[in-house]
Design a protein around this motif. Structure first.
Motif, PDB file in Angstrom:
ATOM      1  N   VAL A   1       0.836  -1.201   0.000  1.00 53.67           N
ATOM      2  CA  VAL A   1       0.000   0.000   0.000  1.00 53.67           C
ATOM      3  C   VAL A   1       0.870   1.250   0.000  1.00 53.67           C
ATOM      4  CG1 VAL A   1      -1.632   1.363   1.355  1.00 53.67           C
ATOM      5  CG2 VAL A   1      -1.990  -1.104   1.085  1.00 53.67           C
ATOM      6  N   SER A   2       1.919   1.240   0.800  1.00 55.82           N
ATOM      7  CA  SER A   2       2.825   2.387   0.886  1.00 55.82           C
ATOM      8  C   SER A   2       3.536   2.635  -0.441  1.00 55.82           C
ATOM      9  CB  SER A   2       3.854   2.158   1.989  1.00 55.82           C
ATOM     10  OG  SER A   2       4.790   3.211   2.042  1.00 55.82           O
ATOM     11  N   GLU A   3       3.959   1.564  -1.102  1.00 56.08           N
ATOM     12  CA  GLU A   3       4.683   1.709  -2.361  1.00 56.08           C
ATOM     13  C   GLU A   3       3.781   2.303  -3.446  1.00 56.08           C
ATOM     14  OE1 GLU A   3       7.851  -0.873  -5.070  1.00 56.08           O
ATOM     15  OE2 GLU A   3       6.671  -1.879  -3.502  1.00 56.08           O
TER      16      GLU A   3
ATOM     17  N   THR B   1      -3.280  10.831  -3.094  1.00 58.91           N
ATOM     18  CA  THR B   1      -3.953   9.801  -2.321  1.00 58.91           C
ATOM     19  C   THR B   1      -3.184   9.548  -1.031  1.00 58.91           C
ATOM     20  OG1 THR B   1      -4.926   7.570  -2.500  1.00 58.91           O
ATOM     21  CG2 THR B   1      -2.706   7.872  -3.390  1.00 58.91           C
ATOM     22  N   ASP B   2      -3.674   8.638  -0.215  1.00 59.31           N
ATOM     23  CA  ASP B   2      -3.008   8.284   1.035  1.00 59.31           C
ATOM     24  C   ASP B   2      -3.224   6.795   1.273  1.00 59.31           C
ATOM     25  OD1 ASP B   2      -5.589   7.888   2.302  1.00 59.31           O
ATOM     26  OD2 ASP B   2      -5.702  10.048   2.547  1.00 59.31           O
ATOM     27  N   PRO B   3      -2.500   6.198   2.238  1.00 58.02           N
ATOM     28  CA  PRO B   3      -2.610   4.754   2.462  1.00 58.02           C
ATOM     29  C   PRO B   3      -4.039   4.276   2.732  1.00 58.02           C
ATOM     30  CG  PRO B   3      -0.672   5.595   3.560  1.00 58.02           C
ATOM     31  CD  PRO B   3      -1.416   6.798   3.062  1.00 58.02           C
ATOM     32  N   ALA B   4      -4.809   5.061   3.467  1.00 60.72           N
ATOM     33  CA  ALA B   4      -6.184   4.655   3.772  1.00 60.72           C
ATOM     34  C   ALA B   4      -7.023   4.558   2.500  1.00 60.72           C
ATOM     35  CB  ALA B   4      -6.823   5.640   4.751  1.00 60.72           C
ATOM     36  N   GLN B   5      -6.840   5.535   1.606  1.00 57.14           N
ATOM     37  CA  GLN B   5      -7.612   5.535   0.363  1.00 57.14           C
ATOM     38  C   GLN B   5      -7.169   4.405  -0.559  1.00 57.14           C
ATOM     39  OE1 GLN B   5      -7.232   8.873  -2.532  1.00 57.14           O
ATOM     40  NE2 GLN B   5      -9.415   9.200  -2.085  1.00 57.14           N
TER      41      GLN B   5
END
Length: 204
Positions: A25-27, A55-59
């Motif tokens: 997710v981070s990548e 965007t962000d990790p949650a999205q």
């Protein structure tokens, strides 16, 4: 992203359970934000560039769980990604499904390699199999004057068969961006009708 040889990458659909992999997710999040910063950083007030995070990790986690997210990998690294989101057409008189292309990013090391085209084609085929008659995407575009990257995208999507169908004011679609935009801009909506191979054979 040209018609040259495809990038040496493996494109795959992420299973929903991949959303529980924080490094993955981070990548994806980092790649998308880097690409959008390069493409749109000069649209915004410098002190507000932090808001340009696409965007962000949650999205991203939500996208993987609820939609169809593809990644392109090479040597264990993600070098591209794209999302297919399917919605019913907004026009109540039309029951056709529309596929929305999003979260589209290709690493700078893979530009003009053909990887972008491969990713879009994978999504289009997937959308067609799932009953979509058209694909849509939106591009933040200055109302006046040119922009190197946006002008490139206009030509690139045109070659892929996408045509402008409408424009939307930021104040209506993304009002939170308006205070930080340096140059007047709007969203330009592109659409492509998806035609099955059997249909193409019937065209004179």
């Amino acid at each position: 992203m040209t018609d040259s040889d495809p990038a040496p990458a493996v494109i795959q659909l992420l299973p929903p359970e991949a959303a529980s992999n924080p490094s993955l997710v981070s990548e994806i999040t980092t790649l998308v934000n880097q690409v959008y910063l390069e493409a749109e950083g000069d649209f915004f007030v410098e002190t507000h560039l932090r808001k340009l995070l696409r965007t962000d990790p949650a999205q991203v986690t939500e996208y993987i769980q609820l939609h169809r997210v593809y990644t392109a990998t090479h040597d264990g690294h993600i070098i591209g990604c794209i999302k297919l989101q399917i919605e019913d057409a907004g026009d109540q008189a039309c029951s056709a499904k529309v596929g929305h292309l999003g979260l589209f990013a290709v690493s700078s090391s893979q530009r003009r390699s053909g990887l972008g085209r491969r990713l879009v084609e994978v999504v289009e085929k997937d959308a067609l199999l799932r009953g979509c008659q058209a694909m849509e995407l939106e591009i933040l575009t200055p109302k006046e004057g040119g922009h190197v990257f946006k002008d490139f995208l206009k030509v690139w999507y045109s070659k892929m068969g996408y045509r402008v169908v409408r424009t939307e004011e930021l104040a209506d679609s993304l009002p939170f961006l308006v205070p930080d935009i340096i140059r007047p801009s709007h969203l330009v909506i592109y659409q492509k009708h998806l035609v099955e191979e059997s249909e193409k054979g019937l065209v004179a």
